[in-house]
Enzyme design. Structure first.
Site, PDB file in Angstrom:
ATOM      1  CB  THR A 450      -0.943   0.007   1.217  1.00  0.00           C
ATOM      2  OG1 THR A 450      -1.743   1.195   1.188  1.00  0.00           O
ATOM      3  CG2 THR A 450      -0.187  -0.043   2.529  1.00  0.00           C
ATOM      4  CG  HIS A 502       4.930 -10.933  16.914  1.00  0.00           C
ATOM      5  ND1 HIS A 502       5.881 -11.877  16.596  1.00  0.00           N
ATOM      6  CD2 HIS A 502       5.535 -10.072  17.776  1.00  0.00           C
ATOM      7  CE1 HIS A 502       6.997 -11.600  17.235  1.00  0.00           C
ATOM      8  NE2 HIS A 502       6.821 -10.516  17.956  1.00  0.00           N
TER       9      HIS A 502
END
Length: 531
Positions: A450, A502
């Site tokens: 993006t 994560h």
């Protein structure tokens, strides 16, 4: 009996909403002729007839929520009868505008030649709609399928079309009026022959062969109007012009044609001198009409604008991503001077050879692929307790549109050249602006990029595009002081950010992956040598 089914939807989409049917039960349809549109969370999907025949039954009416492969309608496969030629319309009468209550008041005394144009059935949670400007005036002659008017609900814009060839005699509701399901909007007068031939497709013969006696006081437009979309029609209405006035290429007027025409008119027309007026309400970029609500306690204006379905769904997915993923972001900076020098040196030759400009995005796509190949977990996705490692590189490129954010995908981007990447990105951007993206353009994707820098963003933390596990954020390029060989020099620097899940990606892999991207961008030759 042939079944008309919902096309297969993308993996991330589970449902679509049925919009206005173009054909009705009993109508003859041709193979590949449009029947209905389905609105998903990202695009509008067109459903066409799989075979020539008669539309026997509509199983999923307007506003019904459907899933992949559900049956929408049934067609009786058979050859249509001999096509009929349009007949003369009944003689025009005086045009009237009646602003009295126009609920469904049809009874046995109505003329068989008068058809009531009504508001279609609205969704259960929608009770009212607002009238937008009419495309046709009272007294206008219309053809079956011509757009008459649009109505705006809090979810979408609905188009009302003429069901027959005829003359629009009366208009009961005008722009700004609030209407409900099945309210009568106007009266369309047709001949009895026209009504009896409803099941036979009507084709207008070539214009030179048409001879119709029309009263002098009736405005008639027999010119073939160019094709337009809802956005273009609304823009031309707001500007007080017709699509025919706008210079265009081919048989369709596009949004860019209207904008160019408006800019030319503004240049030719001197700006009038106007007195100082109070500061107007701030302009917004939404496409829906402003709904005025009571002023705040201090007397200032405000407005309430409903979200379209795409923006509402994007909001849900962003919240879902934050709630269901352990998102962490790592940052770095890139000296863009080598790429800028390379582009400056080779831009003319590149553009001449490939008919496309060499942009920054192709470098970032190539650099990201190098990092994904070194650290495959960045290209993976998760489901339940499993990690899915993809053996291919489908890179999603975030594109901002007026309706919301979409992410078309570059398939097998590792096999594309710089020119192919730039051409595909340009094509996706154009299709997104014109609302022509297909479901296959948005399906899948293993990693996304993006670019907030085009809007001036210095730094941001991108949100994951589930089920992907990582996303790269680009930002604006600013000249900054940096240290090189013990000296302070000025270099064009971009901050880059990598957000990752994560739960499956360790910080070491994320940081090293971002460093690999930085190294490729600061030394573009590494991309050619695949280092």
């Amino acid at each position: 009996m042939v079944q008309v089914k919902v096309p297969p939807l993308a993996e991330s989409l589970t449902e679509a909403v049925v919009m206005e049917w173009v054909k009705q039960p009993g109508d003859w349809v041709k193979a590949d002729e449009k029947l209905v549109d389905l609105e998903t969370d990202k695009i509008v999907l067109e459903v066409v007839a799989p075979q020539t025949g008669r539309l026997n039954e509509i199983l999923k009416p307007k506003d019904t929520v459907v899933g992949s492969e559900e049956v929408l309608a049934e067609i009786i496969a058979q050859a249509p009868p001999t096509e009929a030629v349009p007949v003369d319309m009944p003689e025009a009468t005086e045009v009237e505008q009646d602003k009295t209550t126009a609920k469904d008041t049809s009874d046995a005394t109505d003329s068989p030649e008068k058809i009531k144009i009504k508001v279609p059935a609205l969704a259960e949670n929608i009770t009212q709609a607002v009238m937008l400007p009419w495309y046709k005036k009272p007294g206008s002659w219309v053809k079956s399928g011509d757009h008459l008017v649009e109505i705006e609900t809090d979810g979408m814009v609905l188009e009302i079309v003429a069901p027959y060839n005829g003359q629009l005699r009366k208009i009961y509701q005008t722009e700004g009026d609030v209407v409900s399901s099945h309210d009568v909007l106007g009266d369309l007068f047709v001949s009895s022959e026209e009504m009896s031939s409803r099941e036979i497709p009507i084709q207008v013969p070539p214009m030179p062969e048409i001879q119709i006696d029309i009263p002098e006081n009736i405005e008639v437009n027999l010119a073939m109007a160019p094709k337009t979309g809802p956005a273009v029609r609304r823009m031309t209405t707001e500007l007080g012009i017709t699509p025919e006035q706008v210079p265009h290429h081919g048989d369709r007027v596009r949004r860019e044609d209207v904008l160019n025409y408006q800019q030319q008119q503004e240049k030719q027309t001197p700006a009038p001198v106007t007195p100082v007026t109070p500061k107007p309400a701030p302009q917004t970029t939404h496409t829906k009409p402003r709904i005025q609500i009571p002023a705040d306690p201090f007397g200032r204006e405000q407005e309430r604008v409903p979200m379209n379905r795409l923006r509402s769904r994007v909001s849900e997915r962003l919240l879902e991503a934050q709630q269901n993923h352990a998102i962490l972001t790592t940052f770095n900076e890139v000296n863009m001077q080598p790429i800028m020098d390379l582009r400056k040196q080779h831009q003319p030759a590149f553009e001449k050879a490939y008919d496309v400009r060499l942009g920054f995005m192709s470098f970032f796509v190539k650099a990201a692929i190098v990092a994904l190949q070194k650290y495959p977990v960045l290209n993976a996705s998760s489901t339940n307790d499993e990690i899915i490692y993809h053996g291919f590189y489908d890179i999603g490129i975030a594109v901002s549109t007026q309706r919301g954010l979409v992410v078309p995908v570059l398939r097998d981007a590792d096999q594309l050249s710089f020119a192919q990447i730039e051409k595909n990105i340009r094509a996706y951007g154009q299709k997104a602006k014109e609302n022509r993206l297909k479901m296959t353009d948005l399906e899948g994707g293993t990693f996304s990029i993006t670019n907030g820098g085009i809007f001036g963003s210095m730094l941001s933390t991108p949100i994951l595009n589930p089920p992907q596990s990582a996303i790269l954020g680009m930002h604006n390029i600013v000249e900054r002081p940096v240290a090189e060989n013990g000296e302070v020099v000025i270099r064009p620097v971009m901050y880059i950010a990598l957000s990752y899940d994560h739960r499956i990606i360790d910080g070491r892999d994320a940081v090293q992956g971002l460093v690999a991207i930085k190294q490729s961008l600061e030394d573009p030759m590494r991309l050619l040598l695949e280092l």
